[in-house]
Motif scaffolding. Structure first.
Motif, short mmCIF file in Angstrom:
data_model
loop_
_atom_site.label_atom_id
_atom_site.label_comp_id
_atom_site.label_asym_id
_atom_site.label_seq_id
_atom_site.Cartn_x
_atom_site.Cartn_y
_atom_site.Cartn_z
N GLY A 14 -4.68 -3.14 15.31
CA GLY A 14 -5.22 -4.32 14.64
C GLY A 14 -6.72 -4.38 14.78
O GLY A 14 -7.34 -3.57 15.48
N SER A 15 -7.31 -5.37 14.11
CA SER A 15 -8.76 -5.52 14.13
C SER A 15 -9.21 -6.39 15.31
O SER A 15 -8.59 -7.41 15.59
CB SER A 15 -9.23 -6.16 12.83
OG SER A 15 -10.60 -6.48 12.90
N PRO A 30 -6.77 -8.28 10.00
CA PRO A 30 -5.46 -8.53 10.63
C PRO A 30 -5.49 -8.24 12.12
O PRO A 30 -5.83 -7.13 12.53
CB PRO A 30 -4.52 -7.58 9.89
CG PRO A 30 -5.40 -6.51 9.33
CD PRO A 30 -6.72 -7.15 9.05
N ILE A 44 -3.19 1.44 4.86
CA ILE A 44 -4.08 0.64 5.70
C ILE A 44 -3.39 0.28 7.03
O ILE A 44 -4.06 0.22 8.07
CB ILE A 44 -4.52 -0.64 4.96
CG1 ILE A 44 -5.17 -0.26 3.62
CG2 ILE A 44 -5.49 -1.44 5.81
CD1 ILE A 44 -6.36 0.66 3.75
N GLU A 45 -2.08 0.07 7.00
CA GLU A 45 -1.36 -0.15 8.26
C GLU A 45 -1.54 1.04 9.20
O GLU A 45 -1.75 0.85 10.41
CB GLU A 45 0.13 -0.37 7.98
CG GLU A 45 0.46 -1.75 7.45
CD GLU A 45 1.96 -1.94 7.22
OE1 GLU A 45 2.41 -3.09 7.22
OE2 GLU A 45 2.67 -0.92 7.04
N TYR A 83 -4.93 0.86 10.81
CA TYR A 83 -4.99 -0.12 11.90
C TYR A 83 -4.24 0.37 13.14
O TYR A 83 -4.65 0.12 14.28
CB TYR A 83 -4.45 -1.48 11.43
CG TYR A 83 -5.49 -2.29 10.68
CD1 TYR A 83 -6.62 -2.79 11.34
CD2 TYR A 83 -5.37 -2.55 9.33
CE1 TYR A 83 -7.58 -3.52 10.66
CE2 TYR A 83 -6.33 -3.27 8.63
CZ TYR A 83 -7.43 -3.75 9.30
OH TYR A 83 -8.40 -4.46 8.64
N THR A 139 -0.80 -1.09 1.35
CA THR A 139 -0.43 -1.55 2.69
C THR A 139 -0.04 -0.41 3.64
O THR A 139 -0.53 -0.36 4.77
CB THR A 139 0.68 -2.61 2.61
OG1 THR A 139 0.14 -3.80 2.00
CG2 THR A 139 1.22 -2.96 3.99
N VAL A 177 -0.86 -5.27 13.12
CA VAL A 177 -0.55 -4.42 11.96
C VAL A 177 0.33 -5.17 10.97
O VAL A 177 0.19 -5.03 9.75
CB VAL A 177 0.13 -3.12 12.42
CG1 VAL A 177 0.60 -2.30 11.22
CG2 VAL A 177 -0.83 -2.30 13.29
N THR A 191 -1.21 -6.98 7.90
CA THR A 191 -2.03 -6.21 6.98
C THR A 191 -1.77 -6.57 5.52
O THR A 191 -2.71 -6.74 4.73
CB THR A 191 -1.80 -4.70 7.19
OG1 THR A 191 -2.11 -4.36 8.54
CG2 THR A 191 -2.68 -3.88 6.25
N LYS A 192 -0.51 -6.69 5.12
CA LYS A 192 -0.19 -6.96 3.72
C LYS A 192 -0.78 -8.30 3.27
O LYS A 192 -1.37 -8.40 2.18
CB LYS A 192 1.31 -6.94 3.48
CG LYS A 192 1.67 -7.13 2.02
CD LYS A 192 3.18 -7.11 1.80
CE LYS A 192 3.52 -7.36 0.33
NZ LYS A 192 4.98 -7.39 0.10
#
Length: 352
Positions: A57-58, A7, A47-48, A51, A44, A10, A13-14
């Motif tokens: 974000g990635s 993602p 992991i959010e 990030y 989610t 952020v 992410t889901k």
């Protein structure tokens, strides 16, 4: 350029997690269509937060585009017969998804394309999954009439090995010269469920070959181990896990470690969060000095390797050789996924 993606923001992410847990090639689950959205929704928030901790974000899309654009420019010089070259990104779980890239290829009128995996080592759950999705789009005509070939693995290519080795050497300079040779090199790769390993997936062998090639280039200067990260869920996965290896080395009195991402071509959550924020922190709490070798990212040596790999592939395919490696055409001995067989045959015949 095929990869899992990540993602960019952020907020994505889901959707990323839902796509990831819905892929039976990567994470086989019973009742997958029902369980995948539930697991993604539960994971989610965690992991959010990860990030957010790595900057929101990635960066994998940014680096993949950078690598692809630079590679295409070099290819115009290395293989002018097929110039101009253009790199497209097709991610499996995040934008740009394969379906979006398929529309771009058709809109651009592309007639000749190379499916270039950005996983150096082949696994049915990574490269195989991306090729399965590309095959599904191709057989329905979503991409138009394209002649395809595949670069499906390149984990021992000299340019890749050199790029990794150079980053390891830089990391080692951060330790005192007197104790540098005592530093343990931990090569860390994304793990696989043992159910995938046991059906004959070649990934473990190929990652091991990459590590052996890098250590040969380094002159076996340091003790080393290959370890595995990113296990998800309660089922058995390939080990030993990276975090457990760090704890074990501390117990054995080892004080210096270099962490080396060996199966990733650019930074993303597994390097920026898992390695940098989790494992480095754990190691330092155990009294160890640990540094991570940089990911390949914008390495000129690595980008040149990508161009060399592609140029040689174009020369070979132009000379009438097969459109894939011989190894890719062999299904895992325990494979029961009919799509894999159809996909391999489709690519072997140029996407027809």
């Amino acid at each position: 350029m095929l990869n899992m993606g990540g993602p960019t923001t952020v907020a994505e992410t889901k959707d990323f997690l839902t796509n990831l847990f819905s892929d039976g090639d990567l994470i086989p689950l019973p009742f997958q269509r029902i369980l995948a959205p539930i697991i993604a929704r539960r994971r989610t928030p965690q992991i959010e937060k990860q990030y957010e901790d790595i900057g929101g974000g990635s960066p994998i899309l940014r680096y993949t585009r950078l690598q692809g654009d630079a590679m295409a420019q070099l290819l115009d010089e290395l293989h002018p017969e097929t110039a101009p070259h253009k790199a497209y990104v097709a991610f499996r779980y995040a934008r740009p998804l394969t379906e979006q890239t398929a529309r771009e290829l058709k809109a651009d009128g592309v007639k000749r394309a190379v499916a270039f995996t950005q996983y150096p080592q082949y696994s049915c759950s990574t490269t195989g999954s991306s090729l399965n999705e590309l095959f599904r789009r191709g057989k329905t005509g979503e991409m138009g009439d394209i002649q395809w070939s595949v670069i499906d693995r390149w984990g021992t290519h000299p340019g890749f090995v050199e790029a990794v080795a150079q980053n390891v050497e830089v990391a080692l300079t951060k330790f005192p010269e007197a104790t540098r040779s005592e530093t343990v090199l931990l090569f860390s790769a994304h793990s696989l469920p043992m159910s995938v390993v046991n059906r004959g997936d070649p990934y473990i062998l190929e990652v091991s070959a990459s590590v052996a090639a890098v250590m040969e280039r380094l002159g076996h200067s340091n003790p080393y181990r290959l370890v595995w990260q990113s296990q998800v869920g309660p089922s058995a996965w390939m080990g030993m896990q990276t975090g457990e290896a760090i704890k074990g080395l501390a117990r054995l009195g080892k004080k210096q470690v270099v962490l080396i991402p060996i199966a990733f071509t650019s930074d993303h959550i597994e390097t920026l969060y898992e390695l940098d924020l989790e494992y480095v922190k754990e190691a330092r709490e155990l009294g160890m000095e640990v540094h991570r070798a940089d990911s390949l990212n914008d390495s000129p040596v690595f980008i040149r390797a990508l161009a060399d790999i592609t140029a040689q592939h174009l020369r070979d395919s132009g000379a009438g050789k097969v459109a894939t490696s011989a190894q890719m055409l062999l299904r895992c001995p325990g494979c029961k996924n009919a799509t894999c067989g159809h996909q391999k045959s489709w690519f072997a015949h140029g996407g027809r």
